[in-house]
Design an enzyme around this catalytic site. Structure first.
Site, PDB file in Angstrom:
ATOM      1  N   LEU A  15       0.820  -1.211   0.000  1.00  0.00           N
ATOM      2  CA  LEU A  15       0.000   0.000   0.000  1.00  0.00           C
ATOM      3  C   LEU A  15       0.854   1.261   0.000  1.00  0.00           C
ATOM      4  O   LEU A  15       2.043   1.229   0.328  1.00  0.00           O
ATOM      5  CB  LEU A  15      -0.957   0.037   1.199  1.00  0.00           C
ATOM      6  CG  LEU A  15      -0.412   0.320   2.593  1.00  0.00           C
ATOM      7  CD1 LEU A  15      -1.561   0.695   3.541  1.00  0.00           C
ATOM      8  CD2 LEU A  15       0.389  -0.836   3.171  1.00  0.00           C
ATOM      9  N   CYS A  16       0.206   2.364  -0.368  1.00  0.00           N
ATOM     10  CA  CYS A  16       0.789   3.707  -0.373  1.00  0.00           C
ATOM     11  C   CYS A  16       2.003   3.758  -1.308  1.00  0.00           C
ATOM     12  O   CYS A  16       1.866   3.578  -2.506  1.00  0.00           O
ATOM     13  CB  CYS A  16       1.114   4.138   1.042  1.00  0.00           C
ATOM     14  SG  CYS A  16       1.320   5.933   1.213  1.00  0.00           S
TER      15      CYS A  16
END
Length: 291
Positions: A187-188
């Protein structure tokens, strides 16, 4: 003389390194909080088999920016620890590795100090975070047909840019996980890891071409993150731009906590997606490995 508001948007010097900076006080007031959106982790029939999740953390704190400043970063603690909490509660133990075997570097300024779920999982895995395995030392076991790992997890934080996307070990691991139908969770800025399979390969052979993902928007790294002093200068390169060049489709434009599953790849857009990604990953692995 700068007024207080201007000063608050000035990145904070990090005295441990030449020309290095933490995020500005103002940016931290906007981007961090004492508690997350964690709302429970109820897994009444947790996994009881032997498969684990391999978490690859960053062992480098500093990113050299385009203006020769150093961004003092690492892995974002919420992005790491909330997904870990869900998967751990669902019965999946973690092994921790870094490229060098040196300790995982965390952005402690983003640690939610009043969040009991995050604090408890941090305490549980702190010994492994401080003394992780060297990825190369467990690579043969990890890619084997009888691998102990159901999934690999690469959390975000800008520190991921400092080696993981260029690692031949990460390349081999991700290629093996794709070939053997195992899960990849990130993620991110963590999806920068998906660049590793392109190292020394032709773009047309890129294995994630056509995949849909969520990732931290480049527009924030070139815009708001500079304007509010979260970073001391422009990043050396942009995650989304490089993934798109290889044929990856980015679903999100902003950061809302969006998560997405495409085949065995699970992604989230930002720290706001940490809880949602943890739930998605736990549910997905439980369904896949329920006995």
């Amino acid at each position: 003389m700068s007024n207080e508001r201007d000063t608050s948007r000035t990145p904070t010097p990090d005295p441990a390194e030449h020309n290095a900076f933490f995020p500005s006080p103002y940016s931290l007031s906007q981007y961090t909080s004492a508690k997350t959106d964690f709302d429970g982790a109820d897994y009444p029939t947790p996994y009881k088999g032997g498969k684990k999740v391999l978490m690859i953390g960053t062992d480098e704190r500093y990113i050299l920016m385009q203006n020769a400043s150093m961004f003092s970063t690492g892995n974002h603690p919420v992005e790491m620890l909330l997904p870990m909490y869900h998967l751990d509660k669902a019965g999946f133990e973690f092994d921790v590795a870094t490229l060098s075997g040196n300790p995982v570097k965390l952005e402690m300024w983003a640690m939610p100090g009043e969040d009991e779920a995050v604090k408890s999982i941090y305490a549980k895995y702190l010994p492994k975070l401080k003394a992780p395995r060297k990825l190369a030392d467990l690579l043969e076991q990890a890619v084997a047909d009888d691998s102990p790992y159901a999934a690999v997890f690469v959390p975000g934080g800008h520190g991921v840019l400092a080696g993981i996307p260029h690692s031949r070990e990460v390349k081999r691991l991700l290629n093996a996980f794709l070939a053997k139908d195992r899960y990849i969770i990130t993620l991110c800025h963590g999806p920068a890891c998906l660049l590793a399979p392109a190292v020394e390969e032709k773009p047309e052979d890129y294995p994630f071409k056509g995949y849909e993902i969520c990732v931290f928007p480049d527009a924030l790294d070139t815009g708001a993150n500079l304007e509010i002093g979260y970073m001391p200068g422009p990043l050396p390169w942009l995650v989304g731009e490089n993934l798109q060049k290889l044929g990856v489709k980015i679903l999100n434009k902003g950061i809302t906590g969006q998560v997405h599953r495409d085949r065995k790849l699970l992604t989230g857009d930002s720290p706001l997606a940490s809880n949602n990604l943890g739930k998605l990953a736990a549910k997905t692995l439980l369904e896949a490995f329920a006995r």
